[in-house]
Scaffold this motif. Structure first.
Motif, short mmCIF file in Angstrom:
data_model
loop_
_atom_site.label_atom_id
_atom_site.label_comp_id
_atom_site.label_asym_id
_atom_site.label_seq_id
_atom_site.Cartn_x
_atom_site.Cartn_y
_atom_site.Cartn_z
N PRO A 118 0.77 -1.37 0.04
CA PRO A 118 -0.11 -0.11 0.11
C PRO A 118 0.82 1.41 -0.20
O PRO A 118 1.99 1.22 0.70
CB PRO A 118 -0.59 -0.05 1.32
CG PRO A 118 0.01 -1.04 2.15
CD PRO A 118 0.69 -1.99 1.15
N TYR A 119 0.09 2.21 -0.68
CA TYR A 119 0.73 3.69 -0.47
C TYR A 119 0.16 4.32 0.77
O TYR A 119 -1.25 4.34 0.96
CB TYR A 119 0.57 4.35 -1.76
CG TYR A 119 0.87 4.00 -2.98
CD1 TYR A 119 2.28 3.72 -3.18
CD2 TYR A 119 0.01 3.81 -4.01
CE1 TYR A 119 2.69 3.28 -4.39
CE2 TYR A 119 0.35 3.22 -5.28
CZ TYR A 119 1.66 2.86 -5.68
OH TYR A 119 2.07 2.61 -6.73
N LEU A 120 1.06 4.63 1.55
CA LEU A 120 0.42 5.19 2.94
C LEU A 120 0.42 6.63 2.91
O LEU A 120 1.47 7.32 2.39
CB LEU A 120 1.32 4.63 3.86
CG LEU A 120 1.58 3.23 4.13
CD1 LEU A 120 2.60 2.87 5.48
CD2 LEU A 120 0.06 2.61 4.56
N GLU A 121 -0.50 7.23 3.52
CA GLU A 121 -0.83 8.63 3.66
C GLU A 121 -0.14 9.22 5.07
O GLU A 121 0.01 8.15 5.95
CB GLU A 121 -1.97 9.11 3.37
CG GLU A 121 -2.69 8.66 2.13
CD GLU A 121 -1.93 9.51 1.16
OE1 GLU A 121 -1.44 10.62 1.36
OE2 GLU A 121 -1.96 8.83 -0.08
N ALA A 122 -0.08 10.30 5.26
CA ALA A 122 0.63 10.76 6.51
C ALA A 122 -0.09 10.30 7.82
O ALA A 122 0.50 9.88 8.84
CB ALA A 122 0.60 12.57 6.49
N MET A 180 8.89 12.01 6.21
CA MET A 180 9.39 11.30 4.84
C MET A 180 8.45 11.47 3.66
O MET A 180 8.71 10.97 2.77
CB MET A 180 9.87 10.01 5.39
CG MET A 180 11.08 9.75 6.10
SD MET A 180 11.60 8.20 6.47
CE MET A 180 10.29 7.49 7.48
N LEU A 181 7.32 11.89 4.17
CA LEU A 181 6.16 12.16 2.95
C LEU A 181 5.99 13.53 2.67
O LEU A 181 5.19 13.97 1.78
CB LEU A 181 4.90 11.62 3.59
CG LEU A 181 4.84 10.06 4.01
CD1 LEU A 181 3.22 9.74 4.74
CD2 LEU A 181 5.25 9.11 2.60
N THR A 201 5.28 11.47 -3.24
CA THR A 201 5.29 10.42 -4.40
C THR A 201 5.18 9.17 -4.17
O THR A 201 5.33 8.60 -2.96
CB THR A 201 6.98 10.41 -4.92
OG1 THR A 201 7.92 9.94 -4.10
CG2 THR A 201 7.52 11.95 -5.35
N ASN A 202 4.44 8.25 -4.82
CA ASN A 202 4.45 6.75 -4.78
C ASN A 202 5.55 6.28 -4.04
O ASN A 202 5.45 5.37 -3.34
CB ASN A 202 3.71 6.23 -5.98
CG ASN A 202 2.43 6.81 -6.26
OD1 ASN A 202 1.61 7.41 -5.32
ND2 ASN A 202 1.97 6.67 -7.32
N LEU A 203 6.70 6.40 -4.67
CA LEU A 203 7.94 5.74 -4.29
C LEU A 203 8.02 6.03 -2.42
O LEU A 203 8.12 4.92 -1.94
CB LEU A 203 9.13 6.09 -4.81
CG LEU A 203 10.42 5.72 -4.24
CD1 LEU A 203 10.40 4.22 -4.29
CD2 LEU A 203 11.53 6.35 -4.94
N HIS A 204 8.03 7.16 -2.20
CA HIS A 204 7.86 7.50 -0.77
C HIS A 204 6.89 6.95 0.00
O HIS A 204 7.23 6.45 1.06
CB HIS A 204 8.27 8.88 -0.47
CG HIS A 204 9.36 9.59 -0.93
ND1 HIS A 204 9.65 9.79 -2.36
CD2 HIS A 204 10.64 9.65 -0.35
CE1 HIS A 204 10.97 10.05 -2.40
NE2 HIS A 204 11.72 9.97 -1.24
N LYS A 205 5.77 6.95 -0.50
CA LYS A 205 4.55 6.62 0.16
C LYS A 205 4.52 5.00 0.42
O LYS A 205 3.91 4.26 1.30
CB LYS A 205 3.20 6.67 -0.58
CG LYS A 205 3.00 8.23 -0.63
CD LYS A 205 1.62 8.65 -1.35
CE LYS A 205 1.02 9.91 -1.33
NZ LYS A 205 -0.04 10.19 -2.38
N LEU A 206 5.30 4.19 -0.54
CA LEU A 206 5.26 2.85 -0.26
C LEU A 206 6.66 2.29 0.69
O LEU A 206 6.58 1.40 1.49
CB LEU A 206 5.45 2.14 -1.55
CG LEU A 206 5.59 0.55 -1.77
CD1 LEU A 206 4.89 -0.04 -2.86
CD2 LEU A 206 7.08 0.09 -1.74
N LEU A 207 7.63 3.10 0.43
CA LEU A 207 8.69 2.72 1.37
C LEU A 207 8.52 3.16 2.61
O LEU A 207 9.09 2.39 3.51
CB LEU A 207 9.91 3.50 0.81
CG LEU A 207 10.69 3.43 -0.38
CD1 LEU A 207 11.84 4.14 -0.99
CD2 LEU A 207 10.84 1.83 -0.65
#
Length: 184
Positions: free
Chosen positions: A5-9, A19-20, A24-30
């Motif tokens: 999942p892509y996480l929101e703040a 970190m968000l 970006t989707n990359l950061h939301k997934l990592l």
């Protein structure tokens, strides 16, 4: 579709929300692994903001990795980032020409760095000749920064592909200008 999942703040502990900042989707997934995401962001931040390597040359090397690996996400994001650091449309056209073995108007230093990035993607390492050619233009510190930048982005494209991270719609316009062969 991404494999995680892509996480929101609001789904992340407060101490990791910074970190968000880059939405970006990359950061939301990592951020599913917040401490790993922090480490990843650390090296990425160093490459972008603290390395003494010329930013235009750095971005050309990153773009070469994205182009060679047919990483739509990486290439499109770094076209936009690269333009913030002096990469021009002529530079990108030169990168594509050099990749295809055609002549370009790029300066010898940029050509050598692109060749080094292509060798690291294709052959694992730069040849002695290419390393020596680049070394004529760069200090030891710059050489380390260049090699680690190329290696880091070779890893990033593998993360993007393995996690099947979706490209954000607002980056898709880049593909209209620079369609990557073999990418839908």
């Amino acid at each position: 579709m991404a494999r995680l999942p892509y996480l929101e703040a609001d789904q992340v502990a407060p101490e990791y929300r910074d970190m968000l900042k880059r939405n970006t989707n990359l950061h939301k997934l990592l951020v599913n692994s917040p401490e790993m995401a922090r480490a990843f962001n650390g090296i990425g931040g160093y490459i972008r903001f603290k390395s003494k390597l010329d930013p235009r040359l750095r971005e050309l090397a990153i773009l070469q990795v994205g182009w060679m690996e047919k990483s739509e996400y990486e290439f499109t994001h770094h076209v936009k980032i690269g333009k913030e650091f002096g990469v021009t449309d002529d530079d990108i056209a030169g990168l594509i020409a050099e990749t295809d073995g055609e002549p370009s108007t790029l300066e010898p230093q940029a050509k050598a760095i692109l060749k080094g990035a292509r060798e690291m993607v294709r052959e694992l390492a730069m040849s002695d000749a290419t390393f020596a050619e680049i070394r004529q233009h760069l200090s030891d510190e710059h050489m380390v920064d260049l090699v680690l930048t190329i290696a880091f982005y070779c890893g990033v494209v593998r993360v993007l592909a393995t996690m099947k991270i979706d490209n954000e719609p607002y980056y898709m316009e880049v593909l209209q200008q620079y369609p990557i062969p073999g990418v839908n």
